[in-house]
Write an enzyme that holds these catalytic residues in place. Structure first.
Site, PDB file in Angstrom:
ATOM      1  N   GLY A   1      46.132  23.300  49.744  1.00 46.95           N
ATOM      2  CA  GLY A   1      45.021  24.073  49.190  1.00 46.95           C
ATOM      3  C   GLY A   1      44.588  23.529  47.837  1.00 46.95           C
ATOM      4  O   GLY A   1      45.202  22.628  47.265  1.00 46.95           O
TER       5      GLY A   1
ATOM      6  N   MET B   1      44.730  24.854  44.855  1.00 46.63           N
ATOM      7  CA  MET B   1      45.685  25.017  43.758  1.00 46.63           C
ATOM      8  C   MET B   1      46.970  24.223  43.988  1.00 46.63           C
ATOM      9  O   MET B   1      47.614  23.789  43.025  1.00 46.63           O
ATOM     10  CB  MET B   1      45.998  26.499  43.559  1.00 46.63           C
ATOM     11  CG  MET B   1      44.816  27.302  43.039  1.00 46.63           C
ATOM     12  SD  MET B   1      44.213  26.700  41.437  1.00 46.63           S
ATOM     13  CE  MET B   1      45.588  27.112  40.367  1.00 46.63           C
TER      14      MET B   1
ATOM     15  N   GLY C   1      50.966  32.587  42.538  1.00 43.81           N
ATOM     16  CA  GLY C   1      49.668  32.337  41.928  1.00 43.81           C
ATOM     17  C   GLY C   1      48.506  32.751  42.795  1.00 43.81           C
ATOM     18  O   GLY C   1      47.365  32.404  42.500  1.00 43.81           O
ATOM     19  N   THR C   2      48.792  33.484  43.872  1.00 42.97           N
ATOM     20  CA  THR C   2      47.712  33.947  44.732  1.00 42.97           C
ATOM     21  C   THR C   2      47.253  35.336  44.318  1.00 42.97           C
ATOM     22  O   THR C   2      47.960  36.050  43.606  1.00 42.97           O
ATOM     23  CB  THR C   2      48.164  33.964  46.203  1.00 42.97           C
ATOM     24  OG1 THR C   2      47.044  34.188  47.058  1.00 42.97           O
ATOM     25  CG2 THR C   2      49.189  35.065  46.438  1.00 42.97           C
TER      26      THR C   2
ATOM     27  N   HIS D   1      33.039  35.059  42.024  1.00 40.51           N
ATOM     28  CA  HIS D   1      33.772  33.963  42.642  1.00 40.51           C
ATOM     29  C   HIS D   1      32.932  33.329  43.743  1.00 40.51           C
ATOM     30  O   HIS D   1      31.926  33.887  44.180  1.00 40.51           O
ATOM     31  CB  HIS D   1      35.104  34.452  43.222  1.00 40.51           C
ATOM     32  CG  HIS D   1      36.198  34.548  42.200  1.00 40.51           C
ATOM     33  ND1 HIS D   1      36.283  35.601  41.311  1.00 40.51           N
ATOM     34  CD2 HIS D   1      37.248  33.728  41.916  1.00 40.51           C
ATOM     35  CE1 HIS D   1      37.337  35.429  40.529  1.00 40.51           C
ATOM     36  NE2 HIS D   1      37.932  34.293  40.876  1.00 40.51           N
TER      37      HIS D   1
ATOM     38  N   LYS E   1      35.736  33.824  49.223  1.00 36.63           N
ATOM     39  CA  LYS E   1      36.984  34.372  48.699  1.00 36.63           C
ATOM     40  C   LYS E   1      37.337  35.629  49.484  1.00 36.63           C
ATOM     41  O   LYS E   1      36.483  36.499  49.705  1.00 36.63           O
ATOM     42  CB  LYS E   1      36.844  34.689  47.213  1.00 36.63           C
ATOM     43  CG  LYS E   1      38.120  35.248  46.574  1.00 36.63           C
ATOM     44  CD  LYS E   1      37.957  35.422  45.079  1.00 36.63           C
ATOM     45  CE  LYS E   1      39.156  36.127  44.455  1.00 36.63           C
ATOM     46  NZ  LYS E   1      40.428  35.399  44.666  1.00 36.63           N
TER      47      LYS E   1
ATOM     48  N   THR F   1      42.493  38.535  38.942  1.00 34.45           N
ATOM     49  CA  THR F   1      42.279  38.518  37.494  1.00 34.45           C
ATOM     50  C   THR F   1      41.582  39.788  37.026  1.00 34.45           C
ATOM     51  O   THR F   1      41.956  40.386  36.013  1.00 34.45           O
ATOM     52  CB  THR F   1      41.447  37.288  37.088  1.00 34.45           C
ATOM     53  OG1 THR F   1      42.105  36.106  37.553  1.00 34.45           O
ATOM     54  CG2 THR F   1      41.273  37.218  35.574  1.00 34.45           C
TER      55      THR F   1
END
Length: 298
Positions: A27, A29, A121-122, A177, A181, A188
């Protein structure tokens, strides 16, 4: 649950020789992480895996990403955490996960059982997920880290929003975004609203007390409403990576905080900080703020 406290040594001395595996390697990231750590002394990529049955399973990292570097070039990519761990001589210290919420939590719980500190981090994690992770971390007596946003700029925005929440009682968040998404609002935005709400609750205040009863002619037009009273709005548009605006209003004034991410390079510094800090964590931590603060005080 504190949003950023109890890091128990995070960011003290520079961590040496942190062994790392990455979930979601193919992915955006996952690829960003490989680029971020390729020249980092003291972080060693030892394993990686992607989705089950992926066509790139058993390829080397170099074959998949088309890069050649000394950090993990010849790693054989697997399609599950179990296969990844079975391919290693010893358990890694840190798992960095960029899959999707339920999978990331499943991986993190398994990692904790194996003495591996997870960094998630997802986005899309819920309060129930956070409780699961906190409880599992306490049982394992090692840390776990959930990072809503790895950009240092975004972390600073969240800190600024926390400060502003002491002085303003009207606030709304608008996050934007790229189209496609999966979750809304973004992790966030949810975390920013959470931090603001916690700060407001200290003075037993709620945001956006309205003297009138609003009538939404189009349901949802006022956005989602947090328990703290903060309204959160989500936009999904092509051509945009991510952007967040936090609006604070008082009599005769408007304060706007904005952060924009234009490419994944902005996440690299935070990724490196998170990996190094995670290797020393002994409890559950939500948010990167305490780690960034400790780093800035060195």
């Amino acid at each position: 649950m504190s949003s950023a406290a109890n890091s128990s040594g995070a960011g003290a001395a520079k961590t040496k020789g942190v062994s790392l595996i990455i979930a979601g390697i193919n992915g955006r990231m996952g690829r960003c992480t490989v680029d971020a750590i390729k020249d980092e002394e003291g972080i060693k990529l030892v394993g990686a895996f992607g989705r089950y049955g992926a066509s790139y399973t058993d390829q080397t990292l170099q074959d998949l990403l088309g890069i050649a570097n000394k950090n993990g070039t010849n790693i054989s990519i697997k399609d599950s955490l179990d296969k990844c761990l079975a391919n290693l001589k010893s358990a890694p210290e840190v798992l960095l996960d960029f899959t999707e919420a339920d999978s990331a939590v499943k991986h993190a719980l398994a990692a904790l059982e194996n003495g591996i500190r997870p960094v998630i981090g997802t986005s899309g994690l819920t309060e129930a997920h956070f409780k699961q992770l906190k409880d599992a971390s306490a049982r394992a007596k090692i840390g776990a880290l959930v990072v809503p946003n790895f950009s240092v700029g975004a972390v600073l925005l969240i800190n600024f929003a926390k400060q502003a929440s002491k002085f303003f009682s009207n606030a709304e968040i608008v996050e934007t975004h790229k189209l496609g998404k999966l979750d809304a609002p973004s992790g966030t935005a949810m975390y920013t609203a959470r931090v603001m709400g916690e700060e407001s609750a200290k003075s037993k205040q709620k945001f956006n007390k309205n003297p009138v009863k609003e009538n939404e002619l189009l349901p949802g037009s006022r956005g989602g409403k947090m328990d703290s009273g903060i309204h959160v709005h989500s936009l999904r548009l092509p051509g945009i990576l991510s952007k967040q605006d936090v609006y604070f209003a008082g009599e005769g004034e408007l304060l706007t905080l904005r952060h924009e991410s234009h490419n994944t390079k902005c996440f690299e510094q935070g990724i490196v900080l998170a990996i190094r800090a995670a290797a020393k964590l002994n409890s559950f931590v939500l948010g990167l703020e305490s780690i960034v603060e400790e780093y800035s005080e060195r």
